[in-house]
Design a protein around this motif. Structure first.
Motif, mmCIF file in Angstrom:
data_model
loop_
_atom_site.group_PDB
_atom_site.id
_atom_site.type_symbol
_atom_site.label_atom_id
_atom_site.label_comp_id
_atom_site.label_asym_id
_atom_site.label_seq_id
_atom_site.Cartn_x
_atom_site.Cartn_y
_atom_site.Cartn_z
ATOM 1 N N GLN A 17 9.075 -0.520 -1.916
ATOM 2 C CA GLN A 17 9.576 -0.461 -3.117
ATOM 3 C C GLN A 17 10.859 0.137 -3.597
ATOM 4 O OE1 GLN A 17 5.489 0.737 -4.941
ATOM 5 N NE2 GLN A 17 5.767 2.432 -3.671
ATOM 6 N N THR A 183 3.498 1.174 0.416
ATOM 7 C CA THR A 183 2.059 0.792 -0.170
ATOM 8 C C THR A 183 0.996 0.421 0.652
ATOM 9 O OG1 THR A 183 2.805 -1.646 -0.490
ATOM 10 C CG2 THR A 183 3.479 -0.012 -2.351
ATOM 11 N N GLY A 213 -3.442 3.850 -4.424
ATOM 12 C CA GLY A 213 -2.482 3.283 -4.747
ATOM 13 C C GLY A 213 -1.732 2.947 -6.107
ATOM 14 N N SER A 216 -0.430 6.663 -7.119
ATOM 15 C CA SER A 216 0.589 6.864 -6.037
ATOM 16 C C SER A 216 1.897 6.077 -6.576
ATOM 17 C CB SER A 216 0.066 6.413 -4.669
ATOM 18 O OG SER A 216 1.167 6.883 -3.882
ATOM 19 N N GLU A 217 1.806 5.082 -6.750
ATOM 20 C CA GLU A 217 2.925 4.103 -6.973
ATOM 21 C C GLU A 217 3.815 4.917 -8.370
ATOM 22 O OE1 GLU A 217 4.594 -0.273 -8.357
ATOM 23 O OE2 GLU A 217 2.666 -0.011 -7.102
ATOM 24 N N LYS A 221 7.629 6.314 -7.951
ATOM 25 C CA LYS A 221 8.709 5.593 -8.802
ATOM 26 C C LYS A 221 9.190 7.045 -9.702
ATOM 27 C CE LYS A 221 9.822 2.381 -12.323
ATOM 28 N NZ LYS A 221 9.237 1.178 -13.274
#
Length: 233
Positions: A17, A183, A213, A216-217, A221
């Protein structure tokens, strides 16, 4: 333009990511793969605004198997001396810890795999990077080695139930045992049999990834964007 040196230590531990976020933030990055593309010398760090080091299946002093780790350690030392922002993930974090005199041990404590609850410390609230995320969140873990002590000048920023030292800062160098770049797609590629030998079920990890997920992303970020803000400053 902001420019980062990004070091890949294992082909199985890629930027993930982070690549998309660096591009969206107009950050130029020089990607070097340990053992394939030579790392720049410490003097070349003046050409970069920050350093990012990814994970890999090595100990930070295992230069017999991964000779480039000696060069990477030299970059960490110079970066610390120059107050250059650094972000180390898993092996990258262990390398920062090793260079600053921490104790890093192989196959120590309980392994962590898949999305794992992370709790930030009180000190994280005042940290320019970790203040950007929730006090309780989840990130992907994939390790059997770990940091078991930090030097006095380090600030502990996050922990998990099974691993005390999940994130820390020394100067302007941040290290995370967890993988903000990873991920559910990473877990899909993991070997189910190897997971079973460590006490994990791949199907369960994938179900947890579906649930955890997205949030968490967002935290991952926010964490990396906050690091980029430090780099720009």
């Amino acid at each position: 333009m902001t420019r980062l040196l990004v070091i890949v230590n294992d082909i199985e531990s890629q930027p993930g990511q982070l690549t998309r976020w660096m591009i969206s933030e107009n950050v130029e990055f020089d990607l070097r793969i340990g053992g394939i593309s030579p790392l720049p010398g410490p003097d070349a760090l003046s050409a970069y605004d920050g350093l990012v080091m990814l994970g890999g299946g090595y100990m930070p002093d295992e230069t017999d198997r991964a000779p480039w780790l000696a060069d990477e350690a030299a970059l960490v030392r110079r970066g610390l001396e120059a107050d250059l922002p650094q972000f180390g993930i898993c092996l990258g974090a262990q390398l920062i810890a090793h260079v600053t005199g921490s104790d890093v041990r192989a196959q120590t404590g309980a392994p962590e795999k898949g999305y794992t609850r992370i709790d930030t410390t009180a000190e994280a609230a005042d940290d320019p990077v970790f203040s950007a995320i929730r006090t309780q969140t989840s990130f992907v873990e994939s390790h059997v080695d770990r940091i078991v002590s930090l030097p006095g000048e380090a600030t502990l920023l996050a922990r998990s139930e099974a691993c005390e030292f999940q994130a820390f800062r020394v100067g302007r160098a941040w290290g995370t045992q967890f993988h903000p770049e990873s991920t559910r797609e990473n877990i899909l590629r993991w070997d189910g049999q190897k997971l079973r030998t460590l006490g994990f079920d791949k199907a369960t990890l994938l179900d947890e990834a579906t649930e955890l997920g997205p949030e968490s992303e967002r935290d991952a970020k926010a964490l990396f964007t906050a690091f980029l803000d430090v780099v720009r400053s």
